[in-house]
Design a protein around this motif. Sequence first.
Motif, PDB file in Angstrom:
ATOM      1  N   SER A   1      32.903 -15.359  -3.598  1.00 15.88           N
ATOM      2  CA  SER A   1      32.494 -15.443  -4.990  1.00 15.88           C
ATOM      3  C   SER A   1      33.174 -14.365  -5.817  1.00 15.88           C
ATOM      4  N   LEU A   2      33.266 -13.162  -5.223  1.00 22.44           N
ATOM      5  CA  LEU A   2      33.905 -12.070  -5.935  1.00 22.44           C
ATOM      6  C   LEU A   2      35.415 -12.245  -5.983  1.00 22.44           C
ATOM      7  N   GLU A   3      35.984 -12.631  -4.831  1.00 19.76           N
ATOM      8  CA  GLU A   3      37.428 -12.744  -4.748  1.00 19.76           C
ATOM      9  C   GLU A   3      37.971 -13.878  -5.594  1.00 19.76           C
ATOM     10  N   THR A   4      37.165 -14.896  -5.822  1.00 20.23           N
ATOM     11  CA  THR A   4      37.657 -16.004  -6.637  1.00 20.23           C
ATOM     12  C   THR A   4      37.342 -15.788  -8.116  1.00 20.23           C
ATOM     13  N   LYS A   5      37.114 -14.547  -8.479  1.00 24.46           N
ATOM     14  CA  LYS A   5      37.038 -14.156  -9.884  1.00 24.46           C
ATOM     15  C   LYS A   5      35.837 -14.760 -10.598  1.00 24.46           C
ATOM     16  N   SER A   6      34.657 -14.666  -9.979  1.00 24.30           N
ATOM     17  CA  SER A   6      33.467 -15.270 -10.563  1.00 24.30           C
ATOM     18  C   SER A   6      32.916 -14.422 -11.697  1.00 24.30           C
ATOM     19  N   ASN A   7      31.945 -15.012 -12.418  1.00 20.46           N
ATOM     20  CA  ASN A   7      31.243 -14.347 -13.508  1.00 20.46           C
ATOM     21  C   ASN A   7      32.164 -14.033 -14.684  1.00 20.46           C
ATOM     22  N   SER A   8      31.933 -12.906 -15.361  1.00 16.70           N
ATOM     23  CA  SER A   8      32.722 -12.577 -16.542  1.00 16.70           C
ATOM     24  C   SER A   8      33.998 -11.832 -16.151  1.00 16.70           C
ATOM     25  N   ILE A   9      34.899 -11.716 -17.117  1.00 23.35           N
ATOM     26  CA  ILE A   9      36.125 -10.960 -16.874  1.00 23.35           C
ATOM     27  C   ILE A   9      35.804  -9.495 -16.609  1.00 23.35           C
ATOM     28  N   ILE A  10      34.831  -8.950 -17.324  1.00 23.53           N
ATOM     29  CA  ILE A  10      34.432  -7.556 -17.095  1.00 23.53           C
ATOM     30  C   ILE A  10      33.978  -7.363 -15.649  1.00 23.53           C
ATOM     31  N   ASP A  11      33.141  -8.270 -15.140  1.00 25.46           N
ATOM     32  CA  ASP A  11      32.686  -8.185 -13.749  1.00 25.46           C
ATOM     33  C   ASP A  11      33.871  -8.193 -12.792  1.00 25.46           C
ATOM     34  N   TRP A  12      34.806  -9.104 -13.048  1.00 26.43           N
ATOM     35  CA  TRP A  12      35.952  -9.226 -12.160  1.00 26.43           C
ATOM     36  C   TRP A  12      36.836  -7.980 -12.212  1.00 26.43           C
ATOM     37  N   LEU A  13      37.049  -7.443 -13.413  1.00 24.17           N
ATOM     38  CA  LEU A  13      37.853  -6.229 -13.540  1.00 24.17           C
ATOM     39  C   LEU A  13      37.213  -5.054 -12.802  1.00 24.17           C
ATOM     40  N   GLN A  14      35.891  -4.953 -12.877  1.00 26.61           N
ATOM     41  CA  GLN A  14      35.193  -3.884 -12.162  1.00 26.61           C
ATOM     42  C   GLN A  14      35.357  -4.028 -10.649  1.00 26.61           C
ATOM     43  N   HIS A  15      35.304  -5.262 -10.170  1.00 28.28           N
ATOM     44  CA  HIS A  15      35.517  -5.498  -8.744  1.00 28.28           C
ATOM     45  C   HIS A  15      36.944  -5.129  -8.343  1.00 28.28           C
ATOM     46  N   GLN A  16      37.913  -5.502  -9.186  1.00 28.11           N
ATOM     47  CA  GLN A  16      39.308  -5.180  -8.888  1.00 28.11           C
ATOM     48  C   GLN A  16      39.543  -3.671  -8.866  1.00 28.11           C
ATOM     49  N   SER A  17      38.888  -2.961  -9.762  1.00 27.30           N
ATOM     50  CA  SER A  17      39.101  -1.512  -9.861  1.00 27.30           C
ATOM     51  C   SER A  17      38.581  -0.770  -8.631  1.00 27.30           C
ATOM     52  N   LYS A  18      37.665  -1.391  -7.876  1.00 24.80           N
ATOM     53  CA  LYS A  18      37.175  -0.781  -6.642  1.00 24.80           C
ATOM     54  C   LYS A  18      38.210  -0.886  -5.524  1.00 24.80           C
ATOM     55  N   LYS A  19      39.118  -1.852  -5.659  1.00 25.09           N
ATOM     56  CA  LYS A  19      40.130  -2.074  -4.626  1.00 25.09           C
ATOM     57  C   LYS A  19      41.480  -1.454  -4.980  1.00 25.09           C
ATOM     58  N   LYS A  20      41.719  -1.242  -6.290  1.00 21.93           N
ATOM     59  CA  LYS A  20      43.025  -0.771  -6.734  1.00 21.93           C
ATOM     60  C   LYS A  20      42.865   0.427  -7.654  1.00 21.93           C
ATOM     61  N   SER A  21      43.814   1.340  -7.560  1.00 25.42           N
ATOM     62  CA  SER A  21      43.736   2.542  -8.398  1.00 25.42           C
ATOM     63  C   SER A  21      44.041   2.228  -9.859  1.00 25.42           C
ATOM     64  N   ASN A  22      44.885   1.234 -10.080  1.00 25.47           N
ATOM     65  CA  ASN A  22      45.240   0.858 -11.449  1.00 25.47           C
ATOM     66  C   ASN A  22      45.126  -0.647 -11.628  1.00 25.47           C
ATOM     67  N   VAL A  23      44.412  -1.050 -12.665  1.00 21.77           N
ATOM     68  CA  VAL A  23      44.297  -2.457 -13.021  1.00 21.77           C
ATOM     69  C   VAL A  23      45.100  -2.678 -14.295  1.00 21.77           C
ATOM     70  N   HIS A  24      45.970  -3.669 -14.261  1.00 22.00           N
ATOM     71  CA  HIS A  24      46.945  -3.870 -15.331  1.00 22.00           C
ATOM     72  C   HIS A  24      46.653  -5.170 -16.075  1.00 22.00           C
ATOM     73  N   ILE A  25      46.465  -5.063 -17.382  1.00 23.56           N
ATOM     74  CA  ILE A  25      46.286  -6.234 -18.249  1.00 23.56           C
ATOM     75  C   ILE A  25      47.541  -6.394 -19.098  1.00 23.56           C
ATOM     76  N   ALA A  26      48.059  -7.613 -19.163  1.00 26.75           N
ATOM     77  CA  ALA A  26      49.265  -7.890 -19.939  1.00 26.75           C
ATOM     78  C   ALA A  26      48.950  -8.851 -21.073  1.00 26.75           C
ATOM     79  N   ILE A  27      49.492  -8.557 -22.258  1.00 25.25           N
ATOM     80  CA  ILE A  27      49.437  -9.496 -23.380  1.00 25.25           C
ATOM     81  C   ILE A  27      50.839 -10.079 -23.514  1.00 25.25           C
ATOM     82  N   PHE A  28      50.940 -11.380 -23.336  1.00 20.14           N
ATOM     83  CA  PHE A  28      52.250 -12.000 -23.173  1.00 20.14           C
ATOM     84  C   PHE A  28      52.494 -13.104 -24.195  1.00 20.14           C
ATOM     85  N   GLY A  29      53.711 -13.125 -24.760  1.00 17.98           N
ATOM     86  CA  GLY A  29      54.098 -14.256 -25.592  1.00 17.98           C
ATOM     87  C   GLY A  29      54.369 -13.918 -27.034  1.00 17.98           C
TER      88      GLY A  29
END
Length: 267
Positions: free
Chosen positions: A48-76
Amino acid sequence: MKKVSLMLLVICTALVLAFGKWHYDKEILKTVEAAQTSNTIEVGTMKSLETKSNSIIDWLQHQSKKKSNVHIAIFGNETARKNGDVTKQGHTLLQNYLHTIHNLSTVSVKNYTYTGYGTQRFVKENKMAELIANKPNLIIVDLPVLENYKQNITLEQTAQDASRILADLKNALPEAIILVQSSAPINSTIKNRLGYSYDRYVETTITAAKNHHLDMVDVYKEMQALQAKNKQDINDIIFNDQHLTAIGHEYWFEIMKKSFVSEKQNI
């Protein structure tokens, strides 16, 4: 008599051994089933966590526990293009907001936006390459349909290019969240030489996101709604017909902020 007693003893012993084995096997089966159930629950939770469930904020918080830097890109498109005071630009406002949230103090938001590019030029020059090489965790895609409108590119070609861009990003970055936004309004209602107004090109963005089963933020309509709510003119949020003012950037940020805390269907 002794033979009978001996036979009874043997039979009883066999029965005891058989019962013991049956009981032992039963207990082993229970243990295995319990372990499987526990493992299923644990795997289900992790999935459930790995497939990016719930809100984007929840998912970003989960990612930040696994990685030192979380990168968001605005593209286009150049919605978040650097105009004026960088502290008042949408990407800076978004990053500053995320830094106030637990476990998101190291999140970075970077622009990969280009001036004067339509979708065809994006595909031809493979503007996705730099973005893909940096492997962002979350991509906010603003498909560059404004130039298509200005350059009289057909809606069919626009839809084809939009689909190609999104497909390339999905295939190259399968673990990333791709959030598609419609482009911001512009100060023009004139139809181009093909007879299409700007909003028809914006609609191709919405259709492309739906076709690829990606979450969509309708910045175009939501920004117009904020403009009407605050009784503002289009020139209060747009300058030079197409670039966001400080108010426009603030609106973009508020729309994205709301999107980040809402539950998503495809994350």
